[in-house]
Design an enzyme around this catalytic site. Structure first.
Site, short mmCIF file in Angstrom:
data_model
loop_
_atom_site.label_atom_id
_atom_site.label_comp_id
_atom_site.label_asym_id
_atom_site.label_seq_id
_atom_site.Cartn_x
_atom_site.Cartn_y
_atom_site.Cartn_z
N GLY A 93 10.63 -5.76 16.43
CA GLY A 93 10.69 -5.26 17.79
C GLY A 93 10.90 -3.76 17.86
CE LYS A 116 7.77 6.45 16.29
NZ LYS A 116 6.49 6.60 15.54
CG ASP A 128 19.96 6.83 14.81
OD1 ASP A 128 18.80 6.37 14.88
OD2 ASP A 128 20.23 7.90 14.21
N GLY A 129 18.48 4.28 16.84
CA GLY A 129 17.47 4.32 17.89
C GLY A 129 16.90 5.69 18.17
NE ARG A 179 3.66 5.33 19.90
CZ ARG A 179 4.10 4.73 18.79
NH1 ARG A 179 3.96 5.32 17.61
NH2 ARG A 179 4.70 3.55 18.85
NE ARG A 186 4.15 -2.49 17.81
CZ ARG A 186 4.35 -1.27 17.33
NH1 ARG A 186 4.06 -1.00 16.08
NH2 ARG A 186 4.85 -0.32 18.08
CG ASP A 255 5.69 -3.84 11.63
OD1 ASP A 255 5.48 -4.31 10.50
OD2 ASP A 255 6.33 -2.78 11.82
CG ASN A 256 3.44 0.08 11.32
OD1 ASN A 256 4.10 0.03 12.34
ND2 ASN A 256 3.93 0.48 10.17
CG ASP A 265 4.19 2.83 14.54
OD1 ASP A 265 4.55 3.54 15.50
OD2 ASP A 265 4.37 1.61 14.51
#
Length: 487
Positions: A93, A116, A128-129, A179, A186, A255-256, A265
């Site tokens: 996710g 992002k 940490d995001g 972005r 995906r 996932d990419n 990505d």
């Protein structure tokens, strides 16, 4: 700063957010200390129907940084799974990306607007995001270069400094990347629900993706099969285009891998200098899984994982679904080879077909590999050779050059037209790794964006002859180039 700015709307829609709650988590960006606009992609903003002046204003920068929300935002983090270097993780996710909504541009196209590095989400898994400035500027630079090269890609709308450090091996300046993508769906999005046995969600997601990316498939006798074939065709064309410019994604996890067929990505990505199919730059790709020459095989593997996830939609009978999926995946090599061969023929100036053309191409690549010729410079030099010059860069090709000139002579048209076609097919400029690092180092270490701006300006005109330093290979004798994931 308030959570929303009264009266400020971006015209956002929310088709993905309208899917059931298990598709995403509703989460707002985490505000940052001191947002400062670093760069705004004004041409892209205008293409999206947005006002660049508004985005560059204090209110606009607050939105781009995640400090405020437009009135029509419905921020979410998307759920997905993925195979990472071959190992399956059932819950990944958006761990540091938040989708604000979908823009419908003047051209009628629907595009996601995502931040992002916007802070923690329920998918952050303890991270940490946040995003560091260097990787944000790398994605901005290389995604714009890919767009200029005609390769489908997500786009960078803005880079915003946060005024806060992020902590990796050392403290680094933080940033947020705004972005834009045709969508962020995906292969891993389908794997997420397949791993849970959630047939209803799988069908809802497939129907959503068909409506967004393959509306014609909805009218096909077998819509989900037609959808899969559309994804397969887009990915075959995409990876062929990567190969034709020497691009190495570096982390081709499922996932990419997008359903839309866009490059996404830009982590440990790089461009090959000396031609070598085994080229790897990523510090984490210890066994060359995602090497330059492995990319066609890996995308086929990823598509097979998508087919596995979609099996219940292909046919209610498992045996019949498997039989069809295997046959469909078996057609991928021919799809890729057709796209790649067509591109290589254009790079050699061959508009007509002759029996020995494949052998001519194979001989060129073998000699380039043996002599470690620069991929971009060698193909670009063919235009000069077509006009009778003897470029030093092509001297190691020996008698191959004579064979190619003889073959080119059988193409219709004067030499000047052939040379012009070669220059349209072969870029003079790619994001040379040493120049990318030079620009990023100046920005991160000295807050100097002048090298970044100069390189970006050249990369946006890749088929024009640039100042020599932008077309030259890296100086000899340097240490092997290594890229890092940036997370």
């Amino acid at each position: 700063m308030p959570d929303s700015l009264a009266g400020l709307r971006l015209g956002l829609d929310h088709s993905y957010a309208r899917l059931p709650e298990r598709f995403h988590a509703r989460v707002a960006p985490t505000p940052v200390a001191a947002p400062r606009l670093l760069r705004l992609n004004a041409p892209l903003a205008e293409e999206l129907g947005l006002d660049p002046a508004l985005l560059a204003s204090e209110a606009g920068v607050a939105i781009l940084a995640g400090n405020a929300l437009p009135e029509d935002a419905q921020p979410i983090a998307m759920a997905y799974a993925g195979h990472q270097f071959g190992g399956f993780t059932p819950r990944l996710g958006d761990g540091r990306a938040i989708l604000l909504g979908e823009l419908i541009g003047p051209d009628g196209a629907r595009r996601d607007l995502q931040l992002k590095g916007a802070g923690r989400t329920p998918f952050s898994r303890g991270a940490d995001g946040r995003a560091a400035l260097g990787p944000v500027l790398r994605e901005y630079l290389i995604s714009e270069a890919m767009h200029a090269l005609g390769i489908p890609t997500t786009r960078s709308l803005a880079a915003v400094a946060t005024g806060e450090p992020v902590f990796r091996e050392t403290p680094l300046p933080g940033a947020v990347l705004a972005r834009v993508a045709a969508s962020h769906i995906r292969v891993g999005s389908f794997q997420y629900f397949a791993a849970r046995g959630d047939a209803e969600a799988l069908r809802l997601l497939a129907d959503h993706a068909i409506a967004r990316h393959d509306p014609a498939a909805a009218e096909a006798p077998q819509p989900y099969r037609a959808f899969f074939e559309g994804v397969m065709a887009r990915q075959a064309a995409l990876v062929a285009r990567w190969m034709l410019v020497g691009f190495i994604h570096g982390v081709m996890n499922t996932d990419n891998t997008t359903i839309s067929g866009e490059t996404i990505d830009y982590g440990p990505c790089a461009f090959m200098d000396a031609y070598d199919p085994a080229t790897v730059f990523s510090s984490i790709d210890h066994y060359g899984r995602y090497a330059y020459g492995a990319q066609p095989r890996i995308i086929a593997w990823n598509l097979a994982r998508l087919a596995e996830a979609l099996l219940p939609l292909f046919d209610a009978r498992e045996d019949a679904a498997l039989e069809w999926a295997r046959a469909a995946i078996g057609r991928f090599p021919a799809l890729f080879e057709a796209a790649y061969a067509q591109g290589l023929r254009a790079k050699l100036g061959l508009a007509t077909a002759e029996e020995g053309d494949d052998a001519l191409v194979a001989a060129l690549l073998a000699r380039m590999a043996e002599a470690r010729l620069d991929f971009t410079a060698s193909f670009r030099a063919l235009a000069d050779a077509a006009e009778g010059a003897a470029p030093e860069a092509l001297a190691p090709l020996g008698d191959w050059l004579g064979d190619w000139r003889a073959r080119l002579a059988r193409e219709p048209g004067p030499a000047a037209e052939k040379a012009a076609a070669l220059r349209r097919a072969n870029p003079a400029v790619i994001p040379r790794n040493h120049l990318v690092e030079e620009a990023l180092s100046a920005a991160v270490e000295r807050e100097d964006l002048a090298p970044f701006d100069a390189l970006l300006a050249v990369l946006r005109r890749p088929f024009e002859t640039p100042p020599p330093r932008y077309a030259a290979p890296p100086p000899p004798g340097g240490a092997p180039y290594v890229t890092f994931c940036g997370t």
